[in-house]
Every structure is written in structure tokens, then in C-alpha cells.
Write a protein that holds these residues in place. Structure first.
Motif, PDB file in Angstrom:
ATOM      1  N   GLU A  17      43.941  45.410  40.512  1.00  0.00           N
ATOM      2  CA  GLU A  17      44.179  46.845  40.357  1.00  0.00           C
ATOM      3  C   GLU A  17      44.427  47.196  38.893  1.00  0.00           C
ATOM      4  O   GLU A  17      43.884  48.176  38.384  1.00  0.00           O
ATOM      5  CB  GLU A  17      45.365  47.284  41.219  1.00  0.00           C
ATOM      6  CG  GLU A  17      45.062  47.247  42.693  1.00  0.00           C
ATOM      7  CD  GLU A  17      46.267  47.562  43.567  1.00  0.00           C
ATOM      8  OE1 GLU A  17      47.413  47.542  43.061  1.00  0.00           O
ATOM      9  OE2 GLU A  17      46.050  47.807  44.767  1.00  0.00           O
ATOM     10  N   TYR A  18      45.226  46.378  38.210  1.00  0.00           N
ATOM     11  CA  TYR A  18      45.529  46.621  36.799  1.00  0.00           C
ATOM     12  C   TYR A  18      44.262  46.559  35.951  1.00  0.00           C
ATOM     13  O   TYR A  18      43.996  47.446  35.143  1.00  0.00           O
ATOM     14  CB  TYR A  18      46.565  45.611  36.303  1.00  0.00           C
ATOM     15  CG  TYR A  18      46.940  45.793  34.854  1.00  0.00           C
ATOM     16  CD1 TYR A  18      47.968  46.651  34.494  1.00  0.00           C
ATOM     17  CD2 TYR A  18      46.251  45.126  33.850  1.00  0.00           C
ATOM     18  CE1 TYR A  18      48.312  46.837  33.165  1.00  0.00           C
ATOM     19  CE2 TYR A  18      46.588  45.308  32.515  1.00  0.00           C
ATOM     20  CZ  TYR A  18      47.616  46.161  32.184  1.00  0.00           C
ATOM     21  OH  TYR A  18      47.936  46.348  30.859  1.00  0.00           O
ATOM     22  N   VAL A  19      43.478  45.497  36.149  1.00  0.00           N
ATOM     23  CA  VAL A  19      42.260  45.326  35.361  1.00  0.00           C
ATOM     24  C   VAL A  19      41.257  46.438  35.672  1.00  0.00           C
ATOM     25  O   VAL A  19      40.624  46.982  34.764  1.00  0.00           O
ATOM     26  CB  VAL A  19      41.640  43.932  35.597  1.00  0.00           C
ATOM     27  CG1 VAL A  19      40.241  43.837  34.999  1.00  0.00           C
ATOM     28  CG2 VAL A  19      42.542  42.852  35.011  1.00  0.00           C
ATOM     29  N   ALA A  20      41.115  46.802  36.940  1.00  0.00           N
ATOM     30  CA  ALA A  20      40.178  47.865  37.312  1.00  0.00           C
ATOM     31  C   ALA A  20      40.534  49.176  36.610  1.00  0.00           C
ATOM     32  O   ALA A  20      39.651  49.867  36.087  1.00  0.00           O
ATOM     33  CB  ALA A  20      40.170  48.048  38.828  1.00  0.00           C
ATOM     34  N   GLU A  21      41.812  49.482  36.583  1.00  0.00           N
ATOM     35  CA  GLU A  21      42.238  50.713  35.908  1.00  0.00           C
ATOM     36  C   GLU A  21      41.996  50.630  34.403  1.00  0.00           C
ATOM     37  O   GLU A  21      41.472  51.558  33.793  1.00  0.00           O
ATOM     38  CB  GLU A  21      43.716  50.982  36.180  1.00  0.00           C
ATOM     39  CG  GLU A  21      44.185  52.294  35.606  1.00  0.00           C
ATOM     40  CD  GLU A  21      45.613  52.624  35.977  1.00  0.00           C
ATOM     41  OE1 GLU A  21      46.278  53.276  35.143  1.00  0.00           O
ATOM     42  OE2 GLU A  21      46.076  52.245  37.070  1.00  0.00           O
ATOM     43  N   LYS A  22      42.350  49.492  33.812  1.00  0.00           N
ATOM     44  CA  LYS A  22      42.182  49.312  32.367  1.00  0.00           C
ATOM     45  C   LYS A  22      40.699  49.344  31.962  1.00  0.00           C
ATOM     46  O   LYS A  22      40.349  49.862  30.907  1.00  0.00           O
ATOM     47  CB  LYS A  22      42.807  47.976  31.957  1.00  0.00           C
ATOM     48  CG  LYS A  22      42.862  47.734  30.477  1.00  0.00           C
ATOM     49  CD  LYS A  22      43.623  46.459  30.162  1.00  0.00           C
ATOM     50  CE  LYS A  22      43.644  46.192  28.691  1.00  0.00           C
ATOM     51  NZ  LYS A  22      44.268  44.918  28.359  1.00  0.00           N
ATOM     52  N   GLU A  23      39.839  48.799  32.817  1.00  0.00           N
ATOM     53  CA  GLU A  23      38.412  48.706  32.513  1.00  0.00           C
ATOM     54  C   GLU A  23      37.612  49.916  33.020  1.00  0.00           C
ATOM     55  O   GLU A  23      36.413  49.996  32.809  1.00  0.00           O
ATOM     56  CB  GLU A  23      37.830  47.431  33.126  1.00  0.00           C
ATOM     57  CG  GLU A  23      38.375  46.154  32.521  1.00  0.00           C
ATOM     58  CD  GLU A  23      37.754  45.825  31.175  1.00  0.00           C
ATOM     59  OE1 GLU A  23      36.669  46.352  30.836  1.00  0.00           O
ATOM     60  OE2 GLU A  23      38.366  45.028  30.447  1.00  0.00           O
ATOM     61  N   ASN A  24      38.299  50.821  33.740  1.00  0.00           N
ATOM     62  CA  ASN A  24      37.643  51.989  34.318  1.00  0.00           C
ATOM     63  C   ASN A  24      36.497  51.587  35.248  1.00  0.00           C
ATOM     64  O   ASN A  24      35.363  52.046  35.107  1.00  0.00           O
ATOM     65  CB  ASN A  24      37.154  52.938  33.219  1.00  0.00           C
ATOM     66  CG  ASN A  24      36.841  54.317  33.753  1.00  0.00           C
ATOM     67  OD1 ASN A  24      37.395  54.737  34.775  1.00  0.00           O
ATOM     68  ND2 ASN A  24      35.946  55.012  33.087  1.00  0.00           N
ATOM     69  N   ILE A  25      36.807  50.706  36.203  1.00  0.00           N
ATOM     70  CA  ILE A  25      35.837  50.214  37.175  1.00  0.00           C
ATOM     71  C   ILE A  25      36.479  50.279  38.553  1.00  0.00           C
ATOM     72  O   ILE A  25      37.697  50.119  38.686  1.00  0.00           O
ATOM     73  CB  ILE A  25      35.392  48.762  36.825  1.00  0.00           C
ATOM     74  CG1 ILE A  25      34.303  48.269  37.766  1.00  0.00           C
ATOM     75  CG2 ILE A  25      36.551  47.815  36.786  1.00  0.00           C
ATOM     76  CD1 ILE A  25      33.703  46.923  37.364  1.00  0.00           C
ATOM     77  N   ASP A  26      35.691  50.541  39.571  1.00  0.00           N
ATOM     78  CA  ASP A  26      36.201  50.574  40.937  1.00  0.00           C
ATOM     79  C   ASP A  26      36.762  49.204  41.302  1.00  0.00           C
ATOM     80  O   ASP A  26      36.113  48.172  41.068  1.00  0.00           O
ATOM     81  CB  ASP A  26      35.074  50.965  41.898  1.00  0.00           C
ATOM     82  CG  ASP A  26      35.537  50.962  43.331  1.00  0.00           C
ATOM     83  OD1 ASP A  26      36.259  51.898  43.723  1.00  0.00           O
ATOM     84  OD2 ASP A  26      35.204  49.994  44.057  1.00  0.00           O
ATOM     85  N   VAL A  27      37.949  49.183  41.884  1.00  0.00           N
ATOM     86  CA  VAL A  27      38.615  47.916  42.191  1.00  0.00           C
ATOM     87  C   VAL A  27      37.822  47.081  43.200  1.00  0.00           C
ATOM     88  O   VAL A  27      37.804  45.855  43.120  1.00  0.00           O
ATOM     89  CB  VAL A  27      40.081  48.146  42.647  1.00  0.00           C
ATOM     90  CG1 VAL A  27      40.146  48.772  44.028  1.00  0.00           C
ATOM     91  CG2 VAL A  27      40.870  46.856  42.590  1.00  0.00           C
TER      92      VAL A  27
END
Length: 116
Positions: A17-27
Motif C-alpha cells: 500500500e505504501y509503495v503503491a501510493e508513493k509510486e502512484n500505481i494501483d495497489v
């Protein structure tokens, strides 16, 4: 538990979830890429680190190297290097130290910066 094993089970982890938000990608897309082995989220369970995604479709990561040695053992110099690396956008910091008191050295670095 690994990120890959969780992705294979269809589970979304807090790190994903953290990486998806940081990378602006769907989890869910991120979890699928992890499941396929195209993205990794390295994390040492015995240490402090911020989750960071590496792989297909994600931003390029910048690594900075620091370290003490038997010839140069200046903790403050390396702390300043670490701070500059973070200031200029490094995503990860690699400690290549071989000098004395590694535990103290690494604690001072970890207290000074927040990188992968």
C-alpha cells in the motif's frame, strides 16, 4: 512472510500500500507485478527501513554509498554525506563500512536520514 508470498496469496500488505501510493500505481496492479517477480519491495525485518519498490513500471531509484574504513573513520563526515544524499534525492543508502564501531556508525546514520 515475503511480499511475493503474500502477493501470491492475493494479500495486500502495508508495504505494498505504501509503495503503491508513493509510486502512484494501483495497489492490485503492484501486487500482480510482485507476484510475477517483476517488482520487489526489499525490506530487512531486523532493521529500520522505509518500503521502496524496485522494478517494472516504477520510478528509477538512486543509491548512494557511504562508509568508514581502517584509513578513514570519520562518522560525522559520513553522516553529512548521508544527509546530502537524501537532500539530493537518493532513495537508498548503502553502507560499505569496514572501520571501527560499526554499530555506533550505523545508528548515527539511521538517526540522521530516512531512506530505503
Amino acid at each position: 512472510m515475503t511480499q511475493k508470498s503474500e502477493a501470491q496469496k492475493g494479500n495486500i500488505t502495508p508495504e505494498m500500500e505504501y509503495v503503491a501510493e508513493k509510486e502512484n500505481i494501483d495497489v492490485n496492479k503492484l501486487a500482480n507485478l510482485i507476484d510475477k517477480g517483476l517488482v520487489v519491495i526489499p525490506k530487512n525485518i531486523n532493521g529500520h527501513s522505509t518500503p521502496c519498490g524496485i522494478g517494472e513500471g516504477l520510478k528509477t531509484k538512486i543509491n548512494a554509498n557511504i562508509g568508514s574504513s581502517s584509513k578513514i573513520d570519520d562518522i560525522e563526515l559520513e553522516v553529512n554525506k548521508a544527509k546530502l544524499a537524501q537532500e539530493y534525492g537518493a532513495d537508498a543508502l548503502m553502507d560499505l563500512s569496514t572501520g571501527s564501531d560499526l554499530k555506533l556508525f550505523r545508528k548515527k546514520i539511521m538517526d540522521a536520514v530516512d531512506l530505503c
